[in-house]
Design an enzyme around this catalytic site. Structure first.
Site, PDB file in Angstrom:
ATOM      1  N   LYS A 116      -1.267  -1.302   9.616  1.00  0.00           N
ATOM      2  CA  LYS A 116      -0.330  -2.320   9.136  1.00  0.00           C
ATOM      3  C   LYS A 116      -0.726  -3.740   9.554  1.00  0.00           C
ATOM      4  O   LYS A 116      -0.483  -4.690   8.813  1.00  0.00           O
ATOM      5  CB  LYS A 116       1.083  -2.012   9.634  1.00  0.00           C
ATOM      6  CG  LYS A 116       1.694  -0.750   9.028  1.00  0.00           C
ATOM      7  CD  LYS A 116       3.129  -0.556   9.538  1.00  0.00           C
ATOM      8  CE  LYS A 116       3.615   0.869   9.437  1.00  0.00           C
ATOM      9  NZ  LYS A 116       3.876   1.359   8.095  1.00  0.00           N
ATOM     10  N   GLU A 200       7.553  -7.731  14.365  1.00  0.00           N
ATOM     11  CA  GLU A 200       8.021  -8.380  13.138  1.00  0.00           C
ATOM     12  C   GLU A 200       9.424  -8.915  13.331  1.00  0.00           C
ATOM     13  O   GLU A 200      10.226  -8.331  14.058  1.00  0.00           O
ATOM     14  CB  GLU A 200       8.094  -7.348  11.999  1.00  0.00           C
ATOM     15  CG  GLU A 200       6.937  -7.436  11.066  1.00  0.00           C
ATOM     16  CD  GLU A 200       6.965  -6.364   9.990  1.00  0.00           C
ATOM     17  OE1 GLU A 200       8.043  -5.816   9.682  1.00  0.00           O
ATOM     18  OE2 GLU A 200       5.882  -6.082   9.458  1.00  0.00           O
ATOM     19  N   HIS A 235      15.161   4.909   8.376  1.00  0.00           N
ATOM     20  CA  HIS A 235      13.964   4.351   7.742  1.00  0.00           C
ATOM     21  C   HIS A 235      13.312   5.301   6.751  1.00  0.00           C
ATOM     22  O   HIS A 235      12.163   5.124   6.377  1.00  0.00           O
ATOM     23  CB  HIS A 235      12.927   3.902   8.778  1.00  0.00           C
ATOM     24  CG  HIS A 235      13.478   2.932   9.781  1.00  0.00           C
ATOM     25  ND1 HIS A 235      14.040   1.734   9.403  1.00  0.00           N
ATOM     26  CD2 HIS A 235      13.563   2.987  11.128  1.00  0.00           C
ATOM     27  CE1 HIS A 235      14.446   1.096  10.486  1.00  0.00           C
ATOM     28  NE2 HIS A 235      14.177   1.832  11.548  1.00  0.00           N
ATOM     29  N   ARG A 297      -1.511   5.730  -2.593  1.00  0.00           N
ATOM     30  CA  ARG A 297      -1.360   7.091  -3.146  1.00  0.00           C
ATOM     31  C   ARG A 297      -0.212   7.069  -4.139  1.00  0.00           C
ATOM     32  O   ARG A 297       0.447   6.054  -4.323  1.00  0.00           O
ATOM     33  CB  ARG A 297      -1.027   8.053  -2.008  1.00  0.00           C
ATOM     34  CG  ARG A 297       0.208   7.561  -1.227  1.00  0.00           C
ATOM     35  CD  ARG A 297       0.742   8.566  -0.246  1.00  0.00           C
ATOM     36  NE  ARG A 297       1.623   7.973   0.741  1.00  0.00           N
ATOM     37  CZ  ARG A 297       2.930   7.802   0.614  1.00  0.00           C
ATOM     38  NH1 ARG A 297       3.536   8.148  -0.512  1.00  0.00           N
ATOM     39  NH2 ARG A 297       3.652   7.259   1.570  1.00  0.00           N
TER      40      ARG A 297
HETATM   41  P1  ADP Z   1       7.308   7.619   0.277  1.00  0.00           P
HETATM   42  O1  ADP Z   1       7.720   6.246  -0.027  1.00  0.00           O
HETATM   43  O2  ADP Z   1       6.265   8.171  -0.646  1.00  0.00           O
HETATM   44  O3  ADP Z   1       8.439   8.549   0.530  1.00  0.00           O
HETATM   45  P2  ADP Z   1       7.249   6.905   2.997  1.00  0.00           P
HETATM   46  O4  ADP Z   1       6.460   5.702   3.362  1.00  0.00           O
HETATM   47  O5  ADP Z   1       8.725   6.830   2.922  1.00  0.00           O
HETATM   48  O6  ADP Z   1       6.601   7.501   1.662  1.00  0.00           O
HETATM   49  O7  ADP Z   1       6.902   8.053   4.035  1.00  0.00           O
HETATM   50  C1  ADP Z   1       7.253   9.422   3.859  1.00  0.00           C
HETATM   51  C2  ADP Z   1       6.063  10.264   4.246  1.00  0.00           C
HETATM   52  O8  ADP Z   1       6.395  11.649   4.315  1.00  0.00           O
HETATM   53  C3  ADP Z   1       5.012  10.103   3.205  1.00  0.00           C
HETATM   54  O9  ADP Z   1       3.764   9.970   3.821  1.00  0.00           O
HETATM   55  C4  ADP Z   1       5.095  11.370   2.433  1.00  0.00           C
HETATM   56  O10 ADP Z   1       3.837  11.696   1.952  1.00  0.00           O
HETATM   57  C5  ADP Z   1       5.564  12.382   3.444  1.00  0.00           C
HETATM   58  N1  ADP Z   1       6.331  13.424   2.764  1.00  0.00           N
HETATM   59  C6  ADP Z   1       7.581  13.318   2.288  1.00  0.00           C
HETATM   60  N2  ADP Z   1       7.958  14.458   1.687  1.00  0.00           N
HETATM   61  C7  ADP Z   1       6.907  15.329   1.787  1.00  0.00           C
HETATM   62  C8  ADP Z   1       6.654  16.676   1.345  1.00  0.00           C
HETATM   63  N3  ADP Z   1       7.570  17.389   0.662  1.00  0.00           N
HETATM   64  N4  ADP Z   1       5.459  17.234   1.636  1.00  0.00           N
HETATM   65  C9  ADP Z   1       4.535  16.531   2.316  1.00  0.00           C
HETATM   66  N5  ADP Z   1       4.719  15.268   2.739  1.00  0.00           N
HETATM   67  C10 ADP Z   1       5.876  14.662   2.486  1.00  0.00           C
HETATM   68  P1  ADP Z   2       6.546   3.378   7.104  1.00  0.00           P
HETATM   69  O1  ADP Z   2       5.050   3.349   7.114  1.00  0.00           O
HETATM   70  O2  ADP Z   2       7.089   4.244   8.163  1.00  0.00           O
HETATM   71  O3  ADP Z   2       7.079   3.615   5.739  1.00  0.00           O
HETATM   72  P2  ADP Z   2       7.414   0.598   6.745  1.00  0.00           P
HETATM   73  O4  ADP Z   2       6.717  -0.575   7.337  1.00  0.00           O
HETATM   74  O5  ADP Z   2       7.231   0.843   5.297  1.00  0.00           O
HETATM   75  O6  ADP Z   2       6.967   1.893   7.578  1.00  0.00           O
HETATM   76  O7  ADP Z   2       8.960   0.479   7.089  1.00  0.00           O
HETATM   77  C1  ADP Z   2       9.859   1.538   6.812  1.00  0.00           C
HETATM   78  C2  ADP Z   2      11.275   1.016   6.662  1.00  0.00           C
HETATM   79  O8  ADP Z   2      11.704   0.296   7.826  1.00  0.00           O
HETATM   80  C3  ADP Z   2      11.462   0.035   5.535  1.00  0.00           C
HETATM   81  O9  ADP Z   2      11.670   0.660   4.301  1.00  0.00           O
HETATM   82  C4  ADP Z   2      12.678  -0.762   5.996  1.00  0.00           C
HETATM   83  O10 ADP Z   2      13.859  -0.039   5.744  1.00  0.00           O
HETATM   84  C5  ADP Z   2      12.513  -0.821   7.486  1.00  0.00           C
HETATM   85  N1  ADP Z   2      11.828  -2.067   7.888  1.00  0.00           N
HETATM   86  C6  ADP Z   2      10.501  -2.225   8.031  1.00  0.00           C
HETATM   87  N2  ADP Z   2      10.201  -3.498   8.410  1.00  0.00           N
HETATM   88  C7  ADP Z   2      11.369  -4.152   8.512  1.00  0.00           C
HETATM   89  C8  ADP Z   2      11.724  -5.494   8.895  1.00  0.00           C
HETATM   90  N3  ADP Z   2      10.818  -6.395   9.258  1.00  0.00           N
HETATM   91  N4  ADP Z   2      13.034  -5.827   8.887  1.00  0.00           N
HETATM   92  C9  ADP Z   2      13.986  -4.921   8.550  1.00  0.00           C
HETATM   93  N5  ADP Z   2      13.706  -3.656   8.202  1.00  0.00           N
HETATM   94  C10 ADP Z   2      12.419  -3.253   8.183  1.00  0.00           C
END
Ligand code: ADP
Ligand code: ADP
Ligand code: MG
Length: 635
Positions: A116, A200, A235, A297
């Site tokens: 990140k 952040e 989250h 992806r």
């Molecule tokens: P997404 O936005 O695609 O849900 P996130 O950033 O919220 O991804 O993270 C959820 C993570 O959990 C992703 O890396 C996703 O690939 C993994 N994940 C969620 N559901 C499944 C599943 N049914 N099988 C394998 N991996 C999963």
């Molecule tokens: P991940 O790789 O686990 O998906 P993200 O960076 O996409 O991590 O953050 C996941 C979630 O955490 C976001 O969808 C949001 O709800 C919350 N989040 C992330 N960064 C912030 C921020 N700077 N302020 C408020 N909420 C945040």
């Protein structure tokens, strides 16, 4: 065009990819672990290869086994789905080195977006607004605390290698910073093998808005508009939709252009998602939306984009991987209506959303809308993988229409005895803030128990069950009035065979007044179905209840064939056995103790009798519905 494809995944996404591949005339190869030997994706693929034991780290995460399976079956390409190896640049490179087609971006693009901090630096350099904060190399706790103070509290500490909502700590004030940092670094090192963090600004009234992008090997990059995934629990996304509520054309144009710039900066090929965080305290404004991360992806929630654009994103992935240009140009795409997706998980909201495993004895999803699933009735939910079992996707002309459509679908579905979050999803969809499109990522946490599904059926649901027993010619109507074990009575009336029926749901006795409601519920009311002559299912506000009529001859002193069967209600471990075979037992006497899902369950004798059969020894692992013991009634 590639002619054969190995899918390095399982569950709903494997089934989803197989469907499109088949439509395109591509031969499909599934891979599976021990636990998935009979899984739906294995049944659906043209061929399947066993790749190891149930834990993902010994099967779905072992790149070499997957490449060997592709070689052995002559598959030309590998689609990683999401999760597992999908964002593993080294695996992507080995696929390419093995002479196979990788359905995804170049390993270098995955790498660039993998961490990140580096991704944010790259994006800032490409002119994409990034969430304010510190994303440098200095990891000295004192220095990071000083950075946090400069950014201004509240701040979010994030593991640079984190994902899936893990490895994050919200810190409200300087006093809590040091502890939160240490715990975040420990979790990051343990979960992701990398203790580095970034700091952040914690955005106020945060909304999660992301843009679907697509690139091809001819240098074209387009966007397919935005999705809103603000409804989150810890989250993690719960309900997603497209477009985003309250998004105006000018803001959309600016946001989507930034997403395309981001993708171009890493030479992006294939499907990707640029995730942004928006400060919605004054609505959506382009100068208050910042880059958060890129997922290199296909995304879990890709179907909502497919619904509003009419594009099959998996088809595009396979075309682009085969070297074809993108099928549509930017100005050939537009938004049609509204789409919303709800993620159905095998988990129990009443037990802190703990995964619920076991046999899907009943699994019926109302399929007038799009359903993506990886399971069928009678399948087994194992404890080894992500508990998401299905996605329900509605598409229509307005947001309110699709929201109600999803609620209707949840109330016409039925899953048991595995517990699901269906009632919780229904409550989220029914929430006043949500229905107004006024969603921030904190909505679920702020709502507390208000979104918890009902733990007990309403009077209307109980009456509906009673009426269903009558309609289904419930076996009781051949019996005289019976006294039930609890002392409740079921009455026989002149005109109708039974007026009041005693039933059990989740172990509690309830009384239904069938006579009063049998007519009223014919056309409407809770979804209901007779599962057998002594079980009725009712779904209310998305929550499924099973009603069991008391044993047919209860109270007469006789017990029918299986009344004395002591079955395990869940897979678990026997931790104590209190009786021995042949021993006489009294009603209510402790027989054995089972540990399942970190809880102890004591099983007792249902009536006076002898232990006719005993199949349990301390320490033994047992399957759901295993016959642990059998009690024969005393004469
Ligand atoms: P997404 O936005 O695609 O849900 P996130 O950033 O919220 O991804 O993270 C959820 C993570 O959990 C992703 O890396 C996703 O690939 C993994 N994940 C969620 N559901 C499944 C599943 N049914 N099988 C394998 N991996 C999963
Ligand atoms: P991940 O790789 O686990 O998906 P993200 O960076 O996409 O991590 O953050 C996941 C979630 O955490 C976001 O969808 C949001 O709800 C919350 N989040 C992330 N960064 C912030 C921020 N700077 N302020 C408020 N909420 C945040
Ligand atoms: Mg994310």
């Amino acid at each position: 065009m590639i002619k054969s494809l190995l899918i390095a995944n399982r569950g709903e996404i494997a089934c989803r990819i197989i469907r499109t591949a088949r439509q395109m005339g591509i031969r499909t190869v599934a891979v599976y672990s021990d636990a998935d030997a009979k899984a739906l994706h294995v049944r659906q693929a043209d061929e399947a290869v066993h790749i190891g034991p149930s834990p993902a780290c010994e099967s779905y995460l072992v790149g070499d086994k997957i490449i060997a399976a592709a070689k052995a079956t002559g598959a030309e390409a590998i689609h990683p789905g999401y999760g597992f190896l999908s964002e593993n640049a080294a695996f992507a490179q080995s696929v390419i080195d093995a002479g196979l087609v990788w359905v995804g971006p170049k390993p270098a693009s995955i790498e660039a977006m993998g961490l990140k901090d580096a991704a944010k630096q790259l994006m800032a350099a490409a002119g994409v607004p990034v969430t304010p904060g510190y994303m440098g190399a200095n990891q000295d706790p004192g220095f990071l605390a000083q950075q946090a103070a400069e950014i201004g509290y509240p701040v979010l500490i994030k593991a640079v290698a984190g994902g899936g909502g893990k490895g994050m700590r919200l810190v409200e004030s300087a006093a809590d910073f040091a502890d939160a940092l240490a715990s975040c670094q420990r979790e990051a090192a343990a979960s992701f093998g990398n203790a580095h963090v970034l700091i952040e600004k914690y955005i106020q009234r945060p909304r999660h808005i992301e843009v679907q992008v697509f690139g091809d090997s001819h240098g074209n990059v387009v966007h397919l508009f935005e999705r809103d995934c603000s409804l989150q629990r810890r989250h993690q996304k719960v309900i997603e939709e497209a477009p985003a509520p309250g998004m105006d054309e000018a803001t959309r144009a600016e946001l989507c252009a930034a997403a395309v710039r981001a993708a171009k900066a890493v030479d992006y090929i294939g499907a990707g998602t640029i995730e942004f965080i928006a400060d919605a305290s004054e609505g959506l404004r382009a100068d208050r939306i910042w880059f958060m991360e890129m997922n290199t992806r296909l995304q879990v929630e890709h179907p909502v984009t497919e619904e509003i654009t009419g594009v099959d994103l998996v088809e595009w992935q396979l075309r682009v991987a085969s070297g074809e240009p993108l099928p549509l140009k930017q100005d050939e795409m537009s938004i049609n209506g509204w789409a919303m997706e709800a993620r159905l998980y095998a988990e129990d909201p009443a037990k802190g959303f703990l995964p619920s495993v076991g046999k899907l004895a009943h699994f019926y999803l109302h399929d007038e809308i799009r359903v993506e699933t990886g399971v069928e009735e009678a399948d087994e939910i194992s404890p080894f993988y992500d508990p998401m079992i299905a996605k329900l996707i509605a598409h229509g002309q307005s947001r309110d229409e699709v929201r109600k459509e999803l609620m209707r679908s949840l109330s016409k579905s039925f899953v048991a005895p595995v517990r699901t979050n269906s009632g919780f999803l229904y409550a989220c969809l029914d929430n006043a803030e949500f229905s107004e499109g006024n969603v921030t990522t904190g909505l679920i946490a702020a709502s507390g128990d208000a979104l918890m599904p009902p733990s007990f059926p309403s009077k209307a649901a109980v009456d509906r069950a009673a009426a269903t027993f009558l309609e289904a010619d419930f076996a009781f109507d051949t019996l005289p009035a019976v006294t039930l074990p609890s002392g409740l009575r079921a009455f026989r009336l002149n005109a109708k065979p039974w007026r009041t029926i005693a039933m059990e749901t989740r172990g509690e006795k309830v009384l239904g007044d069938a006579d009063a409601t049998v007519g009223a519920f014919r056309l409407s009311g809770p979804f209901h179905t007779a599962l057998s002559d002594h079980e009725v299912a009712v779904t209310e506000r998305g929550e499924s209840f099973i009603f069991e009529a008391p044993p047919r001859q209860a109270g007469t002193g006789h017990h029918s064939a299986h009344d004395g069967d002591i079955l395990s209600s869940m897979p678990g471990k026997v931790i104590a056995v209190e009786v021995s075979a042949g021993q006489a037992v009294a009603k209510g006497q402790k027989l054995l103790t089972l540990e399942a899902m970190k809880m102890e369950h004591t099983l007792t004798a249902p009536f006076d009798g002898v232990v006719a059969e005993l199949n349990a020894a301390p320490g033994a692992q047992v399957q759901v519905e295993a016959l642990l013991a059998r009690i024969e009634a005393a004469e």
